[in-house]
Each structure stands twice: as C-alpha cells, then as structure tokens.
Design an enzyme around this catalytic site. Structure first.
Site, mmCIF file in Angstrom:
data_model
loop_
_atom_site.group_PDB
_atom_site.id
_atom_site.type_symbol
_atom_site.label_atom_id
_atom_site.label_comp_id
_atom_site.label_asym_id
_atom_site.label_seq_id
_atom_site.Cartn_x
_atom_site.Cartn_y
_atom_site.Cartn_z
ATOM 1 N N THR A 201 3.365 2.222 8.602
ATOM 2 C CA THR A 201 3.797 3.521 8.073
ATOM 3 C C THR A 201 4.103 3.287 6.593
ATOM 4 O O THR A 201 4.151 2.139 6.140
ATOM 5 C CB THR A 201 5.045 4.018 8.825
ATOM 6 O OG1 THR A 201 6.082 3.028 8.676
ATOM 7 C CG2 THR A 201 4.766 4.258 10.301
ATOM 8 N N GLU B 66 1.622 -16.241 15.797
ATOM 9 C CA GLU B 66 0.867 -15.122 15.206
ATOM 10 C C GLU B 66 -0.563 -15.126 15.729
ATOM 11 O O GLU B 66 -1.133 -14.077 16.042
ATOM 12 C CB GLU B 66 0.866 -15.227 13.676
ATOM 13 C CG GLU B 66 2.235 -15.017 13.057
ATOM 14 C CD GLU B 66 2.215 -15.110 11.529
ATOM 15 O OE1 GLU B 66 1.234 -14.672 10.913
ATOM 16 O OE2 GLU B 66 3.188 -15.632 10.963
ATOM 17 N N HIS C 231 3.742 -9.388 10.804
ATOM 18 C CA HIS C 231 4.844 -9.775 9.922
ATOM 19 C C HIS C 231 5.581 -10.954 10.554
ATOM 20 O O HIS C 231 5.877 -10.928 11.754
ATOM 21 C CB HIS C 231 5.796 -8.584 9.744
ATOM 22 C CG HIS C 231 6.908 -8.892 8.783
ATOM 23 N ND1 HIS C 231 6.700 -8.978 7.428
ATOM 24 C CD2 HIS C 231 8.219 -9.148 8.991
ATOM 25 C CE1 HIS C 231 7.847 -9.283 6.835
ATOM 26 N NE2 HIS C 231 8.785 -9.383 7.754
ATOM 27 N N LEU D 134 0.861 -1.200 0.000
ATOM 28 C CA LEU D 134 0.000 0.000 0.000
ATOM 29 C C LEU D 134 0.892 1.243 0.000
ATOM 30 O O LEU D 134 1.883 1.299 0.724
ATOM 31 C CB LEU D 134 -0.905 -0.016 1.227
ATOM 32 C CG LEU D 134 -1.910 -1.178 1.257
ATOM 33 C CD1 LEU D 134 -2.531 -1.318 2.638
ATOM 34 C CD2 LEU D 134 -2.999 -0.978 0.202
#
Ligand code: GRF
Length: 202
Positions: free
Chosen positions: A148, A181, A116, A100
């Site tokens: 970010t 995760e 991640h 993105l």
C-alpha cells in the site's frame, strides 16, 4: 482440477541487488504454479539479479533512477513504460530499494507484493536486524505483505520466524532470515497466484 487450464498469471519482479529472493520466486514458478515470470526490472544495471535473469532467458528491463533525481513520478512513469509491453498481472518487489509513491502503487492495489526482513508491524524501514537485537527480541523473521502507499504496511500474506540467540549479530540474523525469505516468498506467491490471500504462517 478447477482452473487447471487457465492462462498463467504474469509476474514482474523488481530487484536492486543480488536478487536471491527473485531467484527463489522464479525457480518455484514451474509445473502447476498458477504464475510465470514475465519480466525482471531493476533500477541498477549492475544488479546481479539482472544478469541471472538474462541467463535464464527471462525478459529484463533497467530503469536507472539517478537521471530522475528527486522526480519520483518521472521515474515511476519510466517504470510503467518499461513494464507495459510485458503485461504483468502481479508485481513482486524483491529487494527493490526505491520507495514507490502512491501514484505508482495505487493502480496495483491488491496485486503488488513485498518481502520485508522483520516480523511486521515491527521494524518498518531499514536496519531491521540491528533493531530486533537492540530491542532484545527473542524471535525475529520476515513478512510478505501486499503493498500500500504507506512504507512496509499493508495486509500480511505470510510470515516466517526464527529464534534469536545470545551470540547473534545483525549479520547472523540477516543470513538466517534470508533462508526463511527464500522459503516464505515462493510459498506465498504460489498461493496468491491461485487466489489464496489468507496469511501463511511458517
Ligand atoms: C532481503 O533481505 C529483502 O527482505 C530486503 O532486501 C534483501 C534482498 O535480498 N528487502 P535479495 O536481493 O533478494 O538477495
């Protein structure tokens, strides 16, 4: 309890594949959790996560990236159009395999999370498990961070670690990290939705 009667925050979750992290997030957003799933979004109509979310009665949106070719801003404009009616407060990337741009990310500053599969700042990008093995790391894991514009950067909200063994392969590491995760992301989102941004280290 302060804030008990607040309106729950609305969470959009972006997936590209099976969506096991999305499922872990959705399954945790019950009871006194300060957030609820608002919509699951995918760039892939065949994503297993979309079928599962539909089955749960969660709103879904599919925005195929392919017709947009290299025009990322146009793809992102379509994502925003799809998101708008769901009025999300928080956006969680959960195995969303499209980069993105700053144009999309910047308006979400402080409200967009990603998971991640490495102990960031190590191994940004792809093939994290193979890279950890090649480096001879004795420890590996996963990170949830604020998004970010820089890839896999941004303030760390939590990490979970595993030991690396002599017999490990990228696949065995991936499988053990994925288990972590599924512990880490829900725990971080639960805290984040209630205003806690200090890193959670599992
Ligand atoms: C996870 O390993 C995540 O860290 C990475 O992509 C994988 C997605 O798995 N970004 P799933 O779709 O959540 O099952």
């Amino acid at each position: 309890m302060p804030g008990r009667w607040r309106v729950p925050k609305r969470v959009a979750i972006f997936v590209s594949g099976g969506g096991s992290n999305m499922r872990a997030l959705v399954e945790d957003m019950v009871g006194d959790h300060a957030a609820r799933p608002a919509v699951v979004v995918s760039n892939n109509a065949d994503a297993g996560g979309i079928a599962w979310a539909k089955g749960q009665g969660i709103a879904t949106e599919v925005v195929d990236h392919r017709p947009f070719g290299k025009d990322r801003p146009a793809f992102e404009a379509a994502l925003n159009t799809a998101l708008a009616p769901h009025t999300p407060d928080i956006l969680c990337l959960a195995g969303f395999m499209r980069v993105l741009t700053a144009g999309f990310v910047t308006p979400w500053a402080g409200r967009m999370l990603n998971i991640h599969p490495s102990l960031l700042p190590k191994y940004k990008g792809l093939h994290t498990h193979a890279r950890a093995l090649e480096a001879g790391d004795t420890e590996h894991g996963c990170t949830v961070h604020l998004v970010t514009p820089a890839l896999d950067d941004g303030p760390i909200l939590g990490q979970a670690r595993i030991a690396v063994h002599a017999f490990d392969t990228p696949d065995t590491l991936a499988a053990r990290v994925l288990v972590q995760e599924h512990r880490l992301y829900p725990a971080v989102l639960r805290r984040f939705a209630s205003g806690e941004t200090r890193p959670l280290m599992l």
